[in-house]
Write a protein that holds these residues in place. Structure first.
Motif, PDB file in Angstrom:
ATOM      1  N   PHE A  86       0.827  -1.208   0.000  1.00  0.00           N
ATOM      2  CA  PHE A  86       0.000   0.000   0.000  1.00  0.00           C
ATOM      3  C   PHE A  86       0.861   1.257   0.000  1.00  0.00           C
ATOM      4  O   PHE A  86       0.651   2.187  -0.802  1.00  0.00           O
ATOM      5  CB  PHE A  86      -0.918  -0.032   1.221  1.00  0.00           C
ATOM      6  N   LYS A  87       1.856   1.290   0.876  1.00  0.00           N
ATOM      7  CA  LYS A  87       2.737   2.451   0.968  1.00  0.00           C
ATOM      8  C   LYS A  87       3.572   2.624  -0.302  1.00  0.00           C
ATOM      9  O   LYS A  87       3.806   3.741  -0.765  1.00  0.00           O
ATOM     10  CB  LYS A  87       3.659   2.314   2.184  1.00  0.00           C
ATOM     11  N   LEU A  88       4.028   1.510  -0.853  1.00  0.00           N
ATOM     12  CA  LEU A  88       4.792   1.586  -2.095  1.00  0.00           C
ATOM     13  C   LEU A  88       3.908   2.080  -3.228  1.00  0.00           C
ATOM     14  O   LEU A  88       4.353   2.864  -4.082  1.00  0.00           O
ATOM     15  CB  LEU A  88       5.370   0.216  -2.440  1.00  0.00           C
ATOM     16  N   GLY A  89       2.643   1.663  -3.233  1.00  0.00           N
ATOM     17  CA  GLY A  89       1.697   2.156  -4.237  1.00  0.00           C
ATOM     18  C   GLY A  89       1.503   3.655  -4.132  1.00  0.00           C
ATOM     19  O   GLY A  89       1.431   4.364  -5.142  1.00  0.00           O
ATOM     20  N   ILE A  90       1.446   4.158  -2.898  1.00  0.00           N
ATOM     21  CA  ILE A  90       1.331   5.602  -2.685  1.00  0.00           C
ATOM     22  C   ILE A  90       2.584   6.314  -3.181  1.00  0.00           C
ATOM     23  O   ILE A  90       2.506   7.347  -3.864  1.00  0.00           O
ATOM     24  CB  ILE A  90       1.106   5.904  -1.194  1.00  0.00           C
ATOM     25  N   GLY A  91       3.752   5.767  -2.839  1.00  0.00           N
ATOM     26  CA  GLY A  91       5.004   6.382  -3.264  1.00  0.00           C
ATOM     27  C   GLY A  91       5.140   6.440  -4.770  1.00  0.00           C
ATOM     28  O   GLY A  91       5.558   7.463  -5.335  1.00  0.00           O
ATOM     29  N   LEU A  92       4.781   5.360  -5.447  1.00  0.00           N
ATOM     30  CA  LEU A  92       4.870   5.332  -6.914  1.00  0.00           C
ATOM     31  C   LEU A  92       3.848   6.274  -7.538  1.00  0.00           C
ATOM     32  O   LEU A  92       4.135   6.929  -8.543  1.00  0.00           O
ATOM     33  CB  LEU A  92       4.653   3.900  -7.416  1.00  0.00           C
TER      34      LEU A  92
END
Length: 359
Positions: A74-80
């Motif tokens: 989820f956090k990586l999706g936000i970062g990308l």
């Protein structure tokens, strides 16, 4: 008639007058609207995520490591999402310039001549710093997937001697995220265009960006596999989105009300509310972008969580459509109704690589 900039230090006439061609009058187009939508989305989604990270902390024993791993996707999706949105926003701004290949000169010109009063220059600095910070943020959450990033991931989520330094990164993301989302509103408020020369637009830009970011984050919560963690984050981002939409609706109304009071902006407001752009404004901005999403957000909190996956994507699409339409019909379209003055005031002059200079 071709406009030729003078030699440095550059000084430009405040009025274009009869020398301003129709092509130059129409410089504000959909690329600008998309650019500031994407910048607002990319900036504010990183801000909301960074604020949420303040409480992320697990013991060095790793007893809660599973919970961290659950939200890493989820956090990586936000970062990308933040990284791609900011990059695309900058690309649209560069494409809108008269000579995109020389857009980098905004750095050299701003630094060489000390143009710190120009929010074009400052905005570029804010976005560049935020892009660097978001790259680091992506590296943090890649630690659960790529071993080379595991150390930076451990530093960020596990309590240790260096754990407190993570707050510096969080603070920088919040500060530069808000500055990046706000700079477009500040830039527009310093113009000679009546409707834009409005203090409310300085708040409207970041709040609209927050609404778009929360709506997009709402969909990304579906990446979380653990049901309890997913439902908690989904309802949290939903609340942020609801409050942002309410604030956006209030600020939009104030923005137009102040425009009505201005003799220079009243024509623009009429065209938006009752004239050429009225049907688009009432349908795309008011109905699709604000009213329906707010009702769905309220409904979301009253439904069985199993039904969330059917409503969440709808909310995200509607909010994004409304955010883009808001920038186009309230900000961009209003540019066609202003006196024959340069849209840049003496204190906010255009750089030589821009739309009208250097052609």
């Amino acid at each position: 008639m071709t406009l030729t900039p003078p030699l440095p230090p550059f000084t430009y006439p405040v009025s274009w007058g009869p020398d301003m061609s129709p092509a130059h009058q129409a410089v504000w187009n959909v690329k600008v609207a998309l650019a500031y939508f994407l910048i607002g989305l990319g900036s504010m989604i990183s801000v909301v995520s960074a604020i949420g990270d303040i409480k992320i902390a697990i013991p060095a024993t790793g007893s809660e490591a599973k919970g961290i791993k659950e939200i890493s996707s989820f956090k990586l999706g936000i970062g990308l999402t933040s990284l791609i949105s900011l990059a695309l926003g900058l690309i649209f701004l560069v494409l809108d310039a008269g000579k995109p290949t020389t857009a980098w000169e905004i750095f050299t010109y701003g630094l060489e001549y000390g143009r710190w009063e120009s929010w074009m220059f400052l905005g570029t600095i804010f976005l560049s710093v935020l892009l660097l910070l978001v790259l680091i943020y992506n590296g943090i959450w890649l630690g659960n997937y790529v071993k080379i990033f595991s150390k930076i991931s451990s530093w960020y989520v596990i309590k240790s001697k260096m754990f407190s330094t993570r707050y510096a990164l969080i603070a920088l993301i919040i500060i530069f995220g808000i500055l990046s989302a706000s700079y477009g509103g500040v830039l527009f408020s310093q113009t000679n265009i009546g409707l834009w020369r409005n203090p409310i637009i300085v708040l409207l830009f970041p709040v609209s960006g927050l609404s778009s970011a929360a709506a997009f984050g709402l969909t990304l919560t579906l990446l979380i596999k653990d049901k309890s963690v997913r439902d908690y984050n989904l309802l949290l981002w939903s609340k942020v989105d609801l409050y942002a939409e309410i604030s956006e609706a209030i600020l939009t109304a104030l923005f137009l009300y102040i425009g009505v009071l201005s003799s220079y902006a009243s024509v623009s407001v009429y065209e938006i509310l009752f004239g050429r752009y009225s049907i688009y404004f009432w349908v795309l901005v008011v109905t699709i972008g604000l009213t329906i999403p707010m009702l769905l957000e309220i409904l979301l909190h009253r439904l069985n969580p199993i039904r969330y996956k059917y409503i969440v994507p709808i909310i995200t699409v509607l909010v994004i459509v409304g955010a883009i339409a808001l920038r186009y019909y309230v900000v961009i379209a209003s540019a066609y109704f202003y006196p024959p003055l340069s849209p840049f005031t003496p204190a906010q002059l255009q750089f030589p690589w821009g739309t009208c200079w250097g052609e």
